[in-house]
Design a protein around this motif. Structure first.
Motif, PDB file in Angstrom:
ATOM      1  N   ILE A 193      14.122  64.467 -17.750  1.00 44.52           N
ATOM      2  CA  ILE A 193      14.711  62.535 -18.846  1.00 44.52           C
ATOM      3  C   ILE A 193      14.377  62.087 -17.289  1.00 44.52           C
ATOM      4  O   ILE A 193      15.495  61.713 -17.245  1.00 44.52           O
ATOM      5  N   PRO A 194      13.346  60.551 -17.542  1.00 42.35           N
ATOM      6  CA  PRO A 194      13.490  59.732 -16.015  1.00 42.35           C
ATOM      7  C   PRO A 194      15.028  58.822 -16.424  1.00 42.35           C
ATOM      8  O   PRO A 194      15.069  58.819 -16.987  1.00 42.35           O
ATOM      9  N   ASN A 195      15.751  58.935 -15.056  1.00 39.34           N
ATOM     10  CA  ASN A 195      17.272  58.198 -14.674  1.00 39.34           C
ATOM     11  C   ASN A 195      17.909  58.661 -15.578  1.00 39.34           C
ATOM     12  O   ASN A 195      19.115  58.167 -15.876  1.00 39.34           O
ATOM     13  N   TYR A 196      18.125  60.018 -15.890  1.00 35.68           N
ATOM     14  CA  TYR A 196      18.999  60.838 -16.632  1.00 35.68           C
ATOM     15  C   TYR A 196      20.370  60.265 -15.786  1.00 35.68           C
ATOM     16  O   TYR A 196      20.311  61.036 -14.380  1.00 35.68           O
ATOM     17  N   PRO A 197      21.741  59.793 -16.274  1.00 39.93           N
ATOM     18  CA  PRO A 197      22.220  59.831 -15.749  1.00 39.93           C
ATOM     19  C   PRO A 197      22.898  61.090 -14.521  1.00 39.93           C
ATOM     20  O   PRO A 197      23.372  61.966 -16.015  1.00 39.93           O
ATOM     21  N   ASP A 198      23.431  60.904 -13.983  1.00 41.40           N
ATOM     22  CA  ASP A 198      25.047  62.287 -13.566  1.00 41.40           C
ATOM     23  C   ASP A 198      25.512  62.981 -14.360  1.00 41.40           C
ATOM     24  O   ASP A 198      26.549  63.406 -13.961  1.00 41.40           O
ATOM     25  N   LYS A 199      26.601  61.569 -14.750  1.00 36.46           N
ATOM     26  CA  LYS A 199      27.661  61.686 -14.917  1.00 36.46           C
ATOM     27  C   LYS A 199      27.788  62.279 -16.509  1.00 36.46           C
ATOM     28  O   LYS A 199      28.975  63.376 -17.185  1.00 36.46           O
ATOM     29  N   ASN A 200      26.245  62.608 -17.070  1.00 39.85           N
ATOM     30  CA  ASN A 200      26.097  63.225 -18.765  1.00 39.85           C
ATOM     31  C   ASN A 200      26.312  64.584 -17.800  1.00 39.85           C
ATOM     32  O   ASN A 200      25.526  64.793 -19.310  1.00 39.85           O
ATOM     33  N   LEU A 201      26.098  65.406 -17.313  1.00 41.65           N
ATOM     34  CA  LEU A 201      26.118  67.024 -16.786  1.00 41.65           C
ATOM     35  C   LEU A 201      27.073  67.028 -17.099  1.00 41.65           C
ATOM     36  O   LEU A 201      27.666  66.702 -16.050  1.00 41.65           O
ATOM     37  N   PRO A 202      27.057  68.757 -16.742  1.00 39.85           N
ATOM     38  CA  PRO A 202      25.751  69.409 -17.802  1.00 39.85           C
ATOM     39  C   PRO A 202      25.404  68.783 -18.618  1.00 39.85           C
ATOM     40  O   PRO A 202      26.860  68.124 -19.948  1.00 39.85           O
ATOM     41  N   THR A 203      24.433  69.198 -19.598  1.00 42.98           N
ATOM     42  CA  THR A 203      23.698  68.779 -20.382  1.00 42.98           C
ATOM     43  C   THR A 203      23.124  70.366 -20.833  1.00 42.98           C
ATOM     44  O   THR A 203      22.437  70.294 -20.614  1.00 42.98           O
ATOM     45  N   ILE A 204      23.467  70.658 -22.080  1.00 43.56           N
ATOM     46  CA  ILE A 204      22.925  71.447 -23.126  1.00 43.56           C
ATOM     47  C   ILE A 204      22.527  71.263 -24.998  1.00 43.56           C
ATOM     48  O   ILE A 204      23.399  70.354 -25.241  1.00 43.56           O
ATOM     49  N   PHE A 205      21.063  71.223 -24.560  1.00 47.12           N
ATOM     50  CA  PHE A 205      20.427  70.973 -25.923  1.00 47.12           C
ATOM     51  C   PHE A 205      19.699  72.325 -27.028  1.00 47.12           C
ATOM     52  O   PHE A 205      19.850  72.658 -26.497  1.00 47.12           O
ATOM     53  N   VAL A 206      21.087  72.688 -27.987  1.00 43.51           N
ATOM     54  CA  VAL A 206      20.128  73.551 -28.739  1.00 43.51           C
ATOM     55  C   VAL A 206      19.020  73.432 -29.398  1.00 43.51           C
ATOM     56  O   VAL A 206      18.917  72.114 -30.782  1.00 43.51           O
ATOM     57  N   TYR A 207      17.822  74.197 -29.633  1.00 42.40           N
ATOM     58  CA  TYR A 207      16.838  73.708 -30.542  1.00 42.40           C
ATOM     59  C   TYR A 207      16.629  75.123 -31.534  1.00 42.40           C
ATOM     60  O   TYR A 207      16.570  76.222 -31.387  1.00 42.40           O
ATOM     61  N   LEU A 208      15.977  74.632 -32.683  1.00 41.80           N
ATOM     62  CA  LEU A 208      15.069  75.230 -33.717  1.00 41.80           C
ATOM     63  C   LEU A 208      14.015  75.750 -34.140  1.00 41.80           C
ATOM     64  O   LEU A 208      14.418  73.621 -35.106  1.00 41.80           O
ATOM     65  N   ASP A 209      13.370  75.711 -34.280  1.00 45.23           N
ATOM     66  CA  ASP A 209      11.281  74.779 -34.555  1.00 45.23           C
ATOM     67  C   ASP A 209      11.456  74.010 -33.707  1.00 45.23           C
ATOM     68  O   ASP A 209      10.923  72.908 -34.499  1.00 45.23           O
TER      69      ASP A 209
END
Length: 236
Positions: free
Chosen positions: A152-168
């Motif tokens: 994600i270009p320019n994703y802000p460091d203040k949002n780190l760490p980030t975890i996304f969980v996916y299904l299908d």
């Protein structure tokens, strides 16, 4: 002259001594015996492993071979399905160009956990260590990580760490920012419990490893906020 096929005691004695041939069985008895033998053979085949089936295939007739080929294919499909569920075991590093293939097209009924991180952020490093241990425990789940700005270009460091969980290929849960994870005190069990709540992990943990801290926090918040009736009386 006595009938050799008659059911007499004398004929039975002669048959036991081999003087008379064994009595011929009626067709219905032969069919019943054949069915019993066939059922026994089928049960034996069902109990065989794939290797045992291959070892005994020279003894199969045409009907047996057709049934066993279908059975072998079914067993092979089950085995392949089990293998596919255990192909992982390490955290895969990806970049933005790998996202579609590794996440969106990862596979049906497959959970994918993506960690967006940056080097030099201690909590990101800690989570990567925990994920490395969890991926060895949950080999049927695909764990991946990526430097945030490559996905994600320019994703802000203040949002780190980030975890996304996916299904299908669809997002089922997201955890954004250090406060969600509780800071550097985050343990592996706590992260496992958090991911299990999203449905991605079938944890063997029986309860939240850190419920009492959450209870104390909520209790302190309630104590700090005066009740409406109390504040109204003060205004009066």
């Amino acid at each position: 002259m006595q009938d050799p096929n008659a059911d007499t005691e004398w004929n039975d004695i002669l048959r036991r001594k081999g003087i008379l041939p064994p009595k011929e069985k009626p067709n219905d008895e032969e069919e019943e015996e054949a069915q019993i033998i066939q059922q026994s053979v089928v049960k034996t085949y069902e109990d065989m492993t794939l290797e045992e089936l291959e070892e005994n295939e020279d003894e199969f007739n045409e009907e047996d071979e057709h049934a066993l080929e279908l059975y072998r294919q079914q067993r092979l499909a089950q085995w392949q399905a089990m293998q596919l569920k255990n192909v992982f075991g390490e955290v895969l590093e990806i970049s933005g160009q790998d996202y579609v293939q590794e996440v969106t097209k990862a596979g049906k009924d497959l959970w994918v956990i993506l960690h967006l991180y940056k080097q030099g952020i201690p909590l990101c490093t800690l989570i990567n260590q925990h994920l490395a241990a969890l991926t060895r425990k949950f080999k049927d789940v695909k764990f991946i990580k990526a430097i945030s700005t490559t996905c994600i270009p320019n994703y802000p460091d203040k949002n780190l760490p980030t975890i996304f969980v996916y299904l299908d290929g669809e997002i089922r849960a997201q955890f954004i920012g250090p406060l969600v994870f509780g800071g550097m005190n985050l343990t592996q069990d706590e992260l496992e419990w958090k991911l299990a709540e999203s449905g991605a992990l079938k944890t063997d943990l029986e309860e939240n490893p850190r419920p009492q801290i959450q209870d104390k926090l909520m209790s302190s918040i309630r104590t700090a906020i005066p009740s409406r009736s109390h504040s109204d009386s003060e205004e009066d």
